[in-house]
Design a protein around this motif. Structure first.
Motif, mmCIF file in Angstrom:
data_model
loop_
_atom_site.group_PDB
_atom_site.id
_atom_site.type_symbol
_atom_site.label_atom_id
_atom_site.label_comp_id
_atom_site.label_asym_id
_atom_site.label_seq_id
_atom_site.Cartn_x
_atom_site.Cartn_y
_atom_site.Cartn_z
ATOM 1 N N SER A 21 -3.400 1.832 -3.830
ATOM 2 C CA SER A 21 -2.791 3.126 -4.160
ATOM 3 C C SER A 21 -3.859 4.019 -4.759
ATOM 4 O O SER A 21 -4.745 3.551 -5.477
ATOM 5 C CB SER A 21 -1.631 2.967 -5.141
ATOM 6 O OG SER A 21 -1.144 4.253 -5.540
ATOM 7 N N ARG A 76 2.837 -6.542 5.766
ATOM 8 C CA ARG A 76 2.680 -5.197 5.194
ATOM 9 C C ARG A 76 3.909 -4.779 4.395
ATOM 10 O O ARG A 76 5.045 -4.969 4.843
ATOM 11 C CB ARG A 76 2.438 -4.181 6.302
ATOM 12 C CG ARG A 76 1.190 -4.448 7.147
ATOM 13 C CD ARG A 76 0.975 -3.293 8.087
ATOM 14 N NE ARG A 76 -0.099 -3.522 9.031
ATOM 15 C CZ ARG A 76 -0.904 -2.571 9.488
ATOM 16 N NH1 ARG A 76 -0.749 -1.327 9.075
ATOM 17 N NH2 ARG A 76 -1.845 -2.844 10.358
ATOM 18 N N GLU A 135 6.610 4.510 -0.638
ATOM 19 C CA GLU A 135 6.496 5.955 -0.833
ATOM 20 C C GLU A 135 6.858 6.396 -2.245
ATOM 21 O O GLU A 135 6.509 7.494 -2.652
ATOM 22 C CB GLU A 135 7.393 6.698 0.162
ATOM 23 C CG GLU A 135 6.989 6.540 1.612
ATOM 24 C CD GLU A 135 7.881 7.357 2.537
ATOM 25 O OE1 GLU A 135 8.847 7.962 2.031
ATOM 26 O OE2 GLU A 135 7.617 7.393 3.748
ATOM 27 N N GLY A 194 -3.863 5.287 1.516
ATOM 28 C CA GLY A 194 -3.305 3.947 1.643
ATOM 29 C C GLY A 194 -3.231 3.476 3.079
ATOM 30 O O GLY A 194 -3.641 2.352 3.410
ATOM 31 N N ASP A 195 -2.726 4.329 3.972
ATOM 32 C CA ASP A 195 -2.637 3.955 5.380
ATOM 33 C C ASP A 195 -4.024 3.696 5.964
ATOM 34 O O ASP A 195 -4.236 2.732 6.704
ATOM 35 C CB ASP A 195 -1.951 5.064 6.188
ATOM 36 C CG ASP A 195 -0.476 5.206 5.862
ATOM 37 O OD1 ASP A 195 0.118 4.242 5.338
ATOM 38 O OD2 ASP A 195 0.088 6.286 6.125
ATOM 39 N N PRO A 207 4.510 -1.197 2.878
ATOM 40 C CA PRO A 207 4.206 0.195 2.500
ATOM 41 C C PRO A 207 5.269 0.732 1.550
ATOM 42 O O PRO A 207 6.431 0.308 1.581
ATOM 43 C CB PRO A 207 4.244 0.929 3.842
ATOM 44 C CG PRO A 207 5.162 0.116 4.691
ATOM 45 C CD PRO A 207 4.981 -1.318 4.264
ATOM 46 N N TYR A 261 0.819 -1.217 0.000
ATOM 47 C CA TYR A 261 0.000 0.000 0.000
ATOM 48 C C TYR A 261 0.849 1.261 0.000
ATOM 49 O O TYR A 261 1.941 1.308 0.563
ATOM 50 C CB TYR A 261 -0.962 0.017 1.186
ATOM 51 C CG TYR A 261 -0.303 -0.044 2.544
ATOM 52 C CD1 TYR A 261 -0.051 1.125 3.265
ATOM 53 C CD2 TYR A 261 0.062 -1.268 3.120
ATOM 54 C CE1 TYR A 261 0.541 1.073 4.515
ATOM 55 C CE2 TYR A 261 0.661 -1.332 4.360
ATOM 56 C CZ TYR A 261 0.895 -0.155 5.063
ATOM 57 O OH TYR A 261 1.485 -0.209 6.293
ATOM 58 N N GLN A 262 0.309 2.256 -0.645
ATOM 59 C CA GLN A 262 0.920 3.578 -0.739
ATOM 60 C C GLN A 262 0.768 4.281 0.612
ATOM 61 O O GLN A 262 -0.329 4.319 1.182
ATOM 62 C CB GLN A 262 0.197 4.373 -1.833
ATOM 63 C CG GLN A 262 0.603 5.810 -2.013
ATOM 64 C CD GLN A 262 -0.385 6.528 -2.920
ATOM 65 O OE1 GLN A 262 -1.598 6.433 -2.735
ATOM 66 N NE2 GLN A 262 0.130 7.230 -3.912
ATOM 67 N N THR A 263 1.861 4.819 1.135
ATOM 68 C CA THR A 263 1.755 5.546 2.390
ATOM 69 C C THR A 263 1.024 6.864 2.166
ATOM 70 O O THR A 263 1.066 7.455 1.092
ATOM 71 C CB THR A 263 3.140 5.822 2.990
ATOM 72 O OG1 THR A 263 3.926 6.561 2.039
ATOM 73 C CG2 THR A 263 3.853 4.527 3.331
#
Length: 474
Positions: free
Chosen positions: A279, A251, A255, A231-232, A253, A225-227
Motif C-alpha cells: 500500500s 490475491r 479499496e 498497488g496494482d 486487493p 495490495y491496495q488497488t
C-alpha cells in the motif's frame, strides 16, 4: 481604458476586466490576480490547504513578487513531512542564491489528505483542485509531487494538456511510465517526471526475497495490495517474477478499510507460507500489522512490505503495541536510502534548517530535494533556450541534465551558478543528486537506482530503527 487600468493598479484595486484565464489577469495586473468564476479579473483567494509559502509573505504581499517564478508542491501534510521540508529547503536555497536567472523563486505548498471538516474531498479530488489552483490561479510552471502513484495519475489527468511540469519524488508505479506519452509534442519531452526509479526492479527484488526466505518446496503466499496504479503495478511485477510450478500467490486487493480488514483476516490463515502487503498509504500498513498481530495463526508468519512502509512513522506508531511483536517477522524492499558526500551535505543542510531533524526519517526526502531542484533546472534551461517558460519548456530542459560527456555536477546551491552558466550557452550537464545519479533514459525519461532490503531492529540506545540487510544494484 489604459489610464483607468494604470490608476486602478496603482491603488491596489482590480477593475472589472473580463478574462478567460488566470494568465490574462497576471499579465495585466501582476502576480496575485486571477480570473474569477464570473469571468472577471479578481485577487487570488488564499486556500486553507495551501498553508506554507516561500517567501513567507508570498501570498500576503503578492504585489511585491511580480515576475517571480512559482513552483507548487502537493503532499499529504500529515505523512509526507520530510518530503515537504526537503522541497522547501531546495527552493529556499535556490532563491537565496539569486533565484533562477535573477528571478525570485516562490513556493506554494498545498496538501491533499482527506479532511472531512475542511471540505470533505477525497485525496484525489483535493489534489486535482489544488493542482489547478497552483497552475491557473498562481501560474506555477511546475509542481513537485504528488507523493503517491494514484494521486499523481489523478493530478496529471486532471490538469490541462498545456499544464505545468510534474516531478514526483516517490510515485513509483510502472503504470505511470507512459501516462504522458499521448500529450507529448512530436519528438518532445513529457511533462511527468520522477526522481525515484519505477517499481520494475523493486517487484523483481521482492519476489526473489520471498523465494529466498521461504526456501525450497511449495511456496503459497497471500498477496494483499491496495488497488490503484501503485498497488496494482507492483503486484503485477511481483506476480510476473513469482510465477513458477511450485509457487502460488492468492490475491487480496482492497479499496477501503473494510476490505483491507477482511483481506488481513484471510491472509492470516495457516495455509499461507508468507504475506506480502502493498500500500502507498502508511496508515494502511500500520492498521494491517495491528490486525495481524492479534491473530495467533500469524504469530510466526513472514511478512513482506514495500517501500511506503519504510518510514520512521511506522516504528513510532507500532512501538509498544501488539504489532511490535511482529517486527522480527518483517522484511521489506525500497529504493536505497542515499549515501555519500552529496547526500551528507543535503542531510546537514536539512538538519540545520529543521532544528536537528534527520532526512534519514524518510527514504524519499533526498528524492524530493532533487525533484525541487530539477524544476528549477528546467526553468533555467527554458529561460535561456526556449521562447517562454511554461511546463512543456521546463520539461524540455530536463532532457539536458544527463550528458555523460560533461563533467558531473552535484545538485545544490554550491553549483547553481555553474549550471545556469552552462544552460545560458546551450550546454548540457551531467547532474548528480542527493538521491544518487540522475541518469534519465532519453526514451522513457526515467532513472534507475539500487533497491534496499530492510528489516526492523534496535540501535544501541534500544530505539527502533530500520536495518539494511542488503542492497541490490540495477
Amino acid at each position: 481604458m489604459l489610464l483607468f487600468l494604470g490608476l486602478a493598479c496603482s491603488l491596489g484595486v482590480t477593475p472589472w476586466v473580463p478574462c478567460e484565464s488566470g494568465r490574462e489577469c497576471r499579465d495585466a495586473f501582476g502576480f496575485g490576480q486571477t480570473c474569477g468564476e464570473a469571468g472577471y479579473c479578481v485577487a487570488v483567494d488564499r486556500q486553507a490547504r495551501c498553508d506554507s509559502t516561500w517567501p513567507e509573505d508570498l501570498l500576503v504581499r503578492p504585489e511585491e513578487y511580480n515576475g517571480a517564478l512559482i513552483v507548487g508542491s502537493l503532499y499529504d501534510h500529515t505523512t509526507d513531512i520530510p518530503e515537504r521540508q526537503a522541497t522547501r529547503l531546495a527552493v529556499k536555497q535556490a532563491d537565496q542564491s539569486q533565484g533562477v536567472d535573477g528571478h525570485t523563486v516562490g513556493l506554494v505548498q498545498c496538501s491533499y489528505e482527506e479532511d472531512q471538516v475542511l471540505d470533505g474531498l477525497t485525496s484525489d479530488e483535493a489534489a486535482v483542485e489544488m493542482a489547478n489552483y497552483l497552475a491557473d490561479d498562481l501560474g506555477a510552471f511546475a509542481i513537485v509531487g504528488p507523493a503517491t502513484s494514484g494521486v499523481t495519475e489523478a493530478v496529471y489527468n486532471g490538469l490541462p494538456t498545456d499544464g505545468p511540469l510534474l516531478v514526483s519524488p516517490s510515485a513509483t508505479s510502472p503504470a505511470l511510465s507512459y501516462l504522458d506519452e499521448p500529450d507529448r509534442p512530436e519528438g518532445g519531452a513529457g511533462r511527468l517526471w520522477r526522481t525515484a526509479p519505477p517499481d520494475s526492479l523493486q517487484g523483481e527484488v521482492l519476489a526473489t526475497l520471498v523465494e529466498t526466505r521461504l526456501g525450497n518446496g511449495n511456496q503459497h503466499v497471500a498477496l494483499v495490495y491496495q488497488t490503484g496504479p501503485y498497488g496494482d503495478g507492483l503486484a503485477e511485477v511481483f506476480v510476473a517474477n513469482w510465477s513458477a510450478a511450485n509457487r502460488v500467490a492468492d490475491r487480496y486487493p482492497f479499496e477501503n478499510d473494510t476490505q483491507r480488514s477482511t483481506a488481513a483476516s484471510s491472509a492470516a490463515a495457516p495455509t499461507y507460507d508468507a504475506i506480502i502487503f502493498i500500500s502507498s498509504d502508511l496508515p494502511d500498513v500500520t492498521a494491517f500489522l495491528e490486525s495481524i498481530a492479534v491473530d495467533e495463526d500469524a504469530a510466526e508468519i513472514p511478512i513482506f512490505l514495500a517501500d511506503a512502509a519504510r518510514d520512521a512513522e511506522l516504528l513510532a506508531q507500532t512501538k509498544n503495541t501488539d504489532a511490535e511483536a511482529l517486527w522480527p517477522n518483517v522484511t521489506g524492499t525500497a529504493p536505497a536510502v542515499p549515501s555519500g558526500n552529496q547526500y551528507d551535505a543535503f542531510n546537514s543542510a536539512y538538519s540545520g534548517e529543521y532544528e536537528g531533524e534527520s532526512a534519514d526519517d524518510s527514504s524519499y526526502s533526498a528524492y524530493a530535494y532533487d525533484a525541487a531542484w530539477l524544476t528549477m533546472y528546467g526553468a533555467s534551461w527554458a529561460l535561456a533556450n526556449e521562447p517562454a517558460l511554461n511546463g512543456q519548456n521546463a520539461a524540455e530542459g530536463l532532457r539536458h541534465i544527463t550528458d555523460k560527456a560533461a563533467d558531473s555536477i552535484e545538485v545544490g546551491p554550491v553549483t547553481w551558478n555553474q549550471v545556469q552558466a552552462a544552460f545560458a550557452v546551450g550546454e548540457d550537464i551531467d547532474a548528480r543528486g542527493a538521491s544518487g545519479t540522475l541518469d534519465y533514459d532519453p526514451e522513457t525519461e526515467e532513472t534507475t537506482g539500487p533497491i534496499e532490503v530492510w528489516g526492523i531492529g534496535y540501535d544501541d540506545d534500544d530505539s527502533p530503527t530500520f536495518l539494511v540487510l542488503t542492497t541490490v544494484e540495477p
